[in-house]
Design a protein around this motif. Sequence first.
Motif, short mmCIF file in Angstrom:
data_model
loop_
_atom_site.label_atom_id
_atom_site.label_comp_id
_atom_site.label_asym_id
_atom_site.label_seq_id
_atom_site.Cartn_x
_atom_site.Cartn_y
_atom_site.Cartn_z
N ILE A 1 0.84 -1.19 0.00
CA ILE A 1 0.00 0.00 0.00
C ILE A 1 0.88 1.25 0.00
CG2 ILE A 1 -0.25 0.11 2.49
CD1 ILE A 1 -3.24 0.86 1.86
N ARG A 2 0.48 2.23 -0.76
CA ARG A 2 1.23 3.48 -0.90
C ARG A 2 0.32 4.66 -0.62
NH1 ARG A 2 5.95 3.19 -2.66
NH2 ARG A 2 6.88 1.46 -3.70
N ARG A 3 0.94 5.81 -0.31
CA ARG A 3 0.18 7.00 0.03
C ARG A 3 0.68 8.17 -0.80
NH1 ARG A 3 0.39 11.21 3.94
NH2 ARG A 3 -1.71 11.80 4.57
N CYS A 4 -0.24 8.93 -1.34
CA CYS A 4 0.11 10.12 -2.11
C CYS A 4 0.44 11.24 -1.13
CB CYS A 4 -1.04 10.52 -3.01
SG CYS A 4 -0.74 12.06 -3.91
N PRO A 5 1.62 11.86 -1.23
CA PRO A 5 1.96 12.93 -0.29
C PRO A 5 1.15 14.20 -0.50
CG PRO A 5 3.70 12.65 -1.90
CD PRO A 5 2.70 11.55 -2.14
N HIS A 6 0.68 14.41 -1.72
CA HIS A 6 -0.08 15.63 -2.03
C HIS A 6 -1.56 15.48 -1.67
CE1 HIS A 6 -1.01 19.36 -3.98
NE2 HIS A 6 -1.94 18.76 -4.70
N ARG B 1 -4.20 10.34 -0.29
CA ARG B 1 -4.99 9.14 -0.61
C ARG B 1 -4.10 7.92 -0.63
NH1 ARG B 1 -9.90 10.61 -3.66
NH2 ARG B 1 -9.92 12.87 -3.75
N TYR B 2 -4.70 6.78 -0.35
CA TYR B 2 -3.98 5.50 -0.37
C TYR B 2 -4.28 4.76 -1.66
CZ TYR B 2 -3.10 6.35 4.53
OH TYR B 2 -2.68 6.90 5.71
N THR B 3 -3.27 4.09 -2.21
CA THR B 3 -3.41 3.38 -3.46
C THR B 3 -2.43 2.21 -3.50
OG1 THR B 3 -3.35 3.60 -5.86
CG2 THR B 3 -1.78 4.91 -4.64
N LEU B 4 -2.61 1.32 -4.44
CA LEU B 4 -1.67 0.21 -4.63
C LEU B 4 -0.68 0.49 -5.75
CD1 LEU B 4 -4.08 -2.81 -4.23
CD2 LEU B 4 -2.40 -1.99 -2.61
N GLY C 1 4.53 7.33 -2.17
CA GLY C 1 5.57 6.76 -1.32
C GLY C 1 4.97 5.71 -0.40
N PRO C 2 5.80 5.06 0.38
CA PRO C 2 5.29 4.06 1.32
C PRO C 2 4.32 4.69 2.31
CG PRO C 2 7.69 4.01 1.23
CD PRO C 2 7.25 5.18 0.43
N VAL D 1 1.91 5.49 -8.79
CA VAL D 1 1.52 6.83 -9.22
C VAL D 1 0.10 7.10 -8.75
CG1 VAL D 1 1.17 8.33 -11.21
CG2 VAL D 1 3.01 6.67 -11.24
N CYS D 2 -0.13 8.29 -8.22
CA CYS D 2 -1.46 8.65 -7.73
C CYS D 2 -2.43 8.76 -8.90
CB CYS D 2 -1.39 9.98 -6.98
SG CYS D 2 -2.99 10.55 -6.38
N PRO D 3 -3.58 8.08 -8.84
CA PRO D 3 -4.53 8.16 -9.94
C PRO D 3 -5.23 9.51 -10.05
CG PRO D 3 -5.41 6.80 -8.18
CD PRO D 3 -4.01 7.16 -7.80
N VAL D 4 -5.19 10.33 -9.01
CA VAL D 4 -5.87 11.63 -9.03
C VAL D 4 -4.95 12.74 -9.54
CG1 VAL D 4 -7.06 13.34 -7.61
CG2 VAL D 4 -7.39 10.92 -7.15
N CYS D 5 -3.78 12.88 -8.89
CA CYS D 5 -2.91 14.01 -9.25
C CYS D 5 -1.75 13.61 -10.17
CB CYS D 5 -2.37 14.68 -7.99
SG CYS D 5 -1.25 13.66 -7.03
N GLY D 6 -1.45 12.32 -10.29
CA GLY D 6 -0.39 11.87 -11.18
C GLY D 6 1.00 11.94 -10.59
#
Length: 55
Positions: free
Chosen positions: A5-10, A13-16, A28-29, A19-24
């Motif tokens: 699991i990863r987290r977008c710093p901006h 949001r959490y994702t697998l 990071g961990p 790259v963040c699907p929202v902001c691109g």
Amino acid sequence: MNSRIRRCPHEGRYTLSTVCPVCGRRCGPAHPARFSPQDRYGYYRRMLRRWKTSQ
């Protein structure tokens, strides 16, 4: 065991994906690294982090 699991710093949001699907941006961990008192290079990592934030 490795966490996937990863987290977008901006967005926060959490994702697998990496790259963040929202902001691109790159994700990071989601959790901090483990702490070990015998960490040989911890001092240098902290010094580098302080140096990067001061610039």
